[in-house]
Scaffold this motif. Sequence first.
Motif, PDB file in Angstrom:
ATOM      1  N   ARG A  63       0.837  -1.203   0.000  1.00  0.00           N
ATOM      2  CA  ARG A  63       0.000   0.000   0.000  1.00  0.00           C
ATOM      3  C   ARG A  63       0.871   1.252   0.000  1.00  0.00           C
ATOM      4  NH1 ARG A  63      -3.408   0.950   5.226  1.00  0.00           N
ATOM      5  NH2 ARG A  63      -1.312   1.469   5.899  1.00  0.00           N
ATOM      6  N   ALA A  64       1.923   1.261   0.808  1.00  0.00           N
ATOM      7  CA  ALA A  64       2.828   2.413   0.863  1.00  0.00           C
ATOM      8  C   ALA A  64       3.538   2.616  -0.471  1.00  0.00           C
ATOM      9  CB  ALA A  64       3.838   2.230   1.986  1.00  0.00           C
ATOM     10  N   GLU A  65       3.963   1.512  -1.079  1.00  0.00           N
ATOM     11  CA  GLU A  65       4.638   1.597  -2.371  1.00  0.00           C
ATOM     12  C   GLU A  65       3.703   2.167  -3.440  1.00  0.00           C
ATOM     13  OE1 GLU A  65       6.629  -1.459  -5.560  1.00  0.00           O
ATOM     14  OE2 GLU A  65       6.805  -1.939  -3.432  1.00  0.00           O
ATOM     15  N   LEU A  66       2.469   1.674  -3.470  1.00  0.00           N
ATOM     16  CA  LEU A  66       1.492   2.195  -4.426  1.00  0.00           C
ATOM     17  C   LEU A  66       1.217   3.672  -4.201  1.00  0.00           C
ATOM     18  CD1 LEU A  66      -1.334  -0.477  -4.729  1.00  0.00           C
ATOM     19  CD2 LEU A  66       0.239   0.275  -6.505  1.00  0.00           C
ATOM     20  N   ALA A  67       1.093   4.062  -2.941  1.00  0.00           N
ATOM     21  CA  ALA A  67       0.755   5.445  -2.610  1.00  0.00           C
ATOM     22  C   ALA A  67       1.785   6.422  -3.173  1.00  0.00           C
ATOM     23  CB  ALA A  67       0.614   5.613  -1.102  1.00  0.00           C
ATOM     24  N   ARG A  68       3.039   5.982  -3.253  1.00  0.00           N
ATOM     25  CA  ARG A  68       4.078   6.855  -3.823  1.00  0.00           C
ATOM     26  C   ARG A  68       3.858   7.112  -5.306  1.00  0.00           C
ATOM     27  NH1 ARG A  68       7.238   3.982   0.015  1.00  0.00           N
ATOM     28  NH2 ARG A  68       7.846   2.386  -1.473  1.00  0.00           N
ATOM     29  N   GLU A  69       3.100   6.243  -5.958  1.00  0.00           N
ATOM     30  CA  GLU A  69       2.833   6.374  -7.394  1.00  0.00           C
ATOM     31  C   GLU A  69       1.474   7.016  -7.693  1.00  0.00           C
ATOM     32  OE1 GLU A  69       5.171   5.497  -9.608  1.00  0.00           O
ATOM     33  OE2 GLU A  69       6.448   4.877  -7.927  1.00  0.00           O
ATOM     34  N   MET A  70       0.722   7.333  -6.646  1.00  0.00           N
ATOM     35  CA  MET A  70      -0.654   7.812  -6.816  1.00  0.00           C
ATOM     36  C   MET A  70      -0.781   9.285  -6.445  1.00  0.00           C
ATOM     37  SD  MET A  70      -2.517   4.521  -5.034  1.00  0.00           S
ATOM     38  CE  MET A  70      -4.203   5.105  -5.228  1.00  0.00           C
ATOM     39  N   THR A  71      -1.794   9.936  -7.005  1.00  0.00           N
ATOM     40  CA  THR A  71      -2.108  11.307  -6.603  1.00  0.00           C
ATOM     41  C   THR A  71      -2.877  11.269  -5.280  1.00  0.00           C
ATOM     42  OG1 THR A  71      -4.268  11.361  -7.695  1.00  0.00           O
ATOM     43  CG2 THR A  71      -2.340  11.981  -9.047  1.00  0.00           C
ATOM     44  N   SER A  72      -2.913  12.387  -4.597  1.00  0.00           N
ATOM     45  CA  SER A  72      -3.671  12.444  -3.343  1.00  0.00           C
ATOM     46  C   SER A  72      -5.155  12.204  -3.600  1.00  0.00           C
ATOM     47  CB  SER A  72      -3.439  13.765  -2.616  1.00  0.00           C
ATOM     48  OG  SER A  72      -3.782  14.857  -3.430  1.00  0.00           O
ATOM     49  N   ALA A  73      -5.643  12.630  -4.750  1.00  0.00           N
ATOM     50  CA  ALA A  73      -7.053  12.390  -5.097  1.00  0.00           C
ATOM     51  C   ALA A  73      -7.316  10.897  -5.289  1.00  0.00           C
ATOM     52  CB  ALA A  73      -7.435  13.162  -6.355  1.00  0.00           C
ATOM     53  N   ASP A  74      -6.381  10.192  -5.910  1.00  0.00           N
ATOM     54  CA  ASP A  74      -6.536   8.748  -6.102  1.00  0.00           C
ATOM     55  C   ASP A  74      -6.498   8.015  -4.759  1.00  0.00           C
ATOM     56  OD1 ASP A  74      -6.817   8.890  -8.851  1.00  0.00           O
ATOM     57  OD2 ASP A  74      -4.708   8.428  -9.255  1.00  0.00           O
ATOM     58  N   ILE A  75      -5.614   8.430  -3.866  1.00  0.00           N
ATOM     59  CA  ILE A  75      -5.541   7.809  -2.543  1.00  0.00           C
ATOM     60  C   ILE A  75      -6.837   8.049  -1.781  1.00  0.00           C
ATOM     61  CG2 ILE A  75      -4.387   7.889  -0.292  1.00  0.00           C
ATOM     62  CD1 ILE A  75      -1.777   8.549  -1.918  1.00  0.00           C
ATOM     63  N   ALA A  76      -7.358   9.268  -1.855  1.00  0.00           N
ATOM     64  CA  ALA A  76      -8.626   9.581  -1.185  1.00  0.00           C
ATOM     65  C   ALA A  76      -9.758   8.720  -1.739  1.00  0.00           C
ATOM     66  CB  ALA A  76      -8.954  11.064  -1.337  1.00  0.00           C
ATOM     67  N   GLU A  77      -9.767   8.501  -3.045  1.00  0.00           N
ATOM     68  CA  GLU A  77     -10.800   7.656  -3.656  1.00  0.00           C
ATOM     69  C   GLU A  77     -10.661   6.213  -3.188  1.00  0.00           C
ATOM     70  OE1 GLU A  77     -13.965   6.108  -5.815  1.00  0.00           O
ATOM     71  OE2 GLU A  77     -13.541   8.132  -5.104  1.00  0.00           O
ATOM     72  N   ALA A  78      -9.429   5.712  -3.119  1.00  0.00           N
ATOM     73  CA  ALA A  78      -9.200   4.348  -2.639  1.00  0.00           C
ATOM     74  C   ALA A  78      -9.676   4.200  -1.196  1.00  0.00           C
ATOM     75  CB  ALA A  78      -7.719   3.992  -2.753  1.00  0.00           C
ATOM     76  N   GLN A  79      -9.413   5.193  -0.371  1.00  0.00           N
ATOM     77  CA  GLN A  79      -9.857   5.155   1.019  1.00  0.00           C
ATOM     78  C   GLN A  79     -11.378   5.209   1.109  1.00  0.00           C
ATOM     79  OE1 GLN A  79      -7.505   8.451   2.429  1.00  0.00           O
ATOM     80  NE2 GLN A  79      -5.851   7.102   3.105  1.00  0.00           N
ATOM     81  N   ARG A  80     -11.999   6.014   0.253  1.00  0.00           N
ATOM     82  CA  ARG A  80     -13.466   6.082   0.218  1.00  0.00           C
ATOM     83  C   ARG A  80     -14.042   4.722  -0.159  1.00  0.00           C
ATOM     84  NH1 ARG A  80     -17.475   5.750  -2.710  1.00  0.00           N
ATOM     85  NH2 ARG A  80     -16.334   5.541  -4.647  1.00  0.00           N
ATOM     86  N   GLN A  81     -13.439   4.085  -1.171  1.00  0.00           N
ATOM     87  CA  GLN A  81     -13.911   2.771  -1.603  1.00  0.00           C
ATOM     88  C   GLN A  81     -13.726   1.728  -0.506  1.00  0.00           C
ATOM     89  OE1 GLN A  81     -12.343   1.541  -5.420  1.00  0.00           O
ATOM     90  NE2 GLN A  81     -12.878   3.494  -6.376  1.00  0.00           N
ATOM     91  N   ALA A  82     -12.636   1.812   0.236  1.00  0.00           N
ATOM     92  CA  ALA A  82     -12.413   0.871   1.336  1.00  0.00           C
ATOM     93  C   ALA A  82     -13.470   1.055   2.422  1.00  0.00           C
ATOM     94  CB  ALA A  82     -11.009   1.051   1.919  1.00  0.00           C
ATOM     95  N   ARG A  83     -13.769   2.297   2.768  1.00  0.00           N
ATOM     96  CA  ARG A  83     -14.824   2.551   3.768  1.00  0.00           C
ATOM     97  C   ARG A  83     -16.168   2.019   3.290  1.00  0.00           C
ATOM     98  NH1 ARG A  83     -12.021   7.413   4.065  1.00  0.00           N
ATOM     99  NH2 ARG A  83     -13.539   8.439   2.729  1.00  0.00           N
ATOM    100  N   GLN A  84     -16.468   2.241   2.010  1.00  0.00           N
ATOM    101  CA  GLN A  84     -17.735   1.753   1.447  1.00  0.00           C
ATOM    102  C   GLN A  84     -17.795   0.236   1.486  1.00  0.00           C
ATOM    103  OE1 GLN A  84     -20.285   3.733   0.545  1.00  0.00           O
ATOM    104  NE2 GLN A  84     -21.495   1.893   0.255  1.00  0.00           N
ATOM    105  N   TRP A  85     -16.680  -0.419   1.150  1.00  0.00           N
ATOM    106  CA  TRP A  85     -16.636  -1.877   1.182  1.00  0.00           C
ATOM    107  C   TRP A  85     -16.896  -2.379   2.598  1.00  0.00           C
ATOM    108  CZ3 TRP A  85     -14.225  -5.923   3.508  1.00  0.00           C
ATOM    109  CH2 TRP A  85     -14.365  -7.174   2.899  1.00  0.00           C
TER     110      TRP A  85
END
Length: 95
Positions: A63-85
Amino acid sequence: MSVTPFSVSNEATLPPISSAADLYRMGLAASTGSGGQALDYVTAHKWFNLAAMKGNKEALAYRAELAREMTSADIAEAQRQARQWLLENEGGAHN
């Protein structure tokens, strides 16, 4: 152990996911585009985040490795999707 084929892009086709290992494997599939799946860092981050919440240490690193390759908006979306799941699958529980 046999592995059931599934589609990361269509969660409706997924077998029941309950363990950190299952969630981790989902993250690997999405992060590598394996099994015919499209490469999807947002979805991968979501699965790794959920696996990490259930105690999978490898998921923390990925997750940390991926986050270095992602925008803050993409990380926020991933976190939103995790909460929804969590809400849809575990009633919001953080096991």
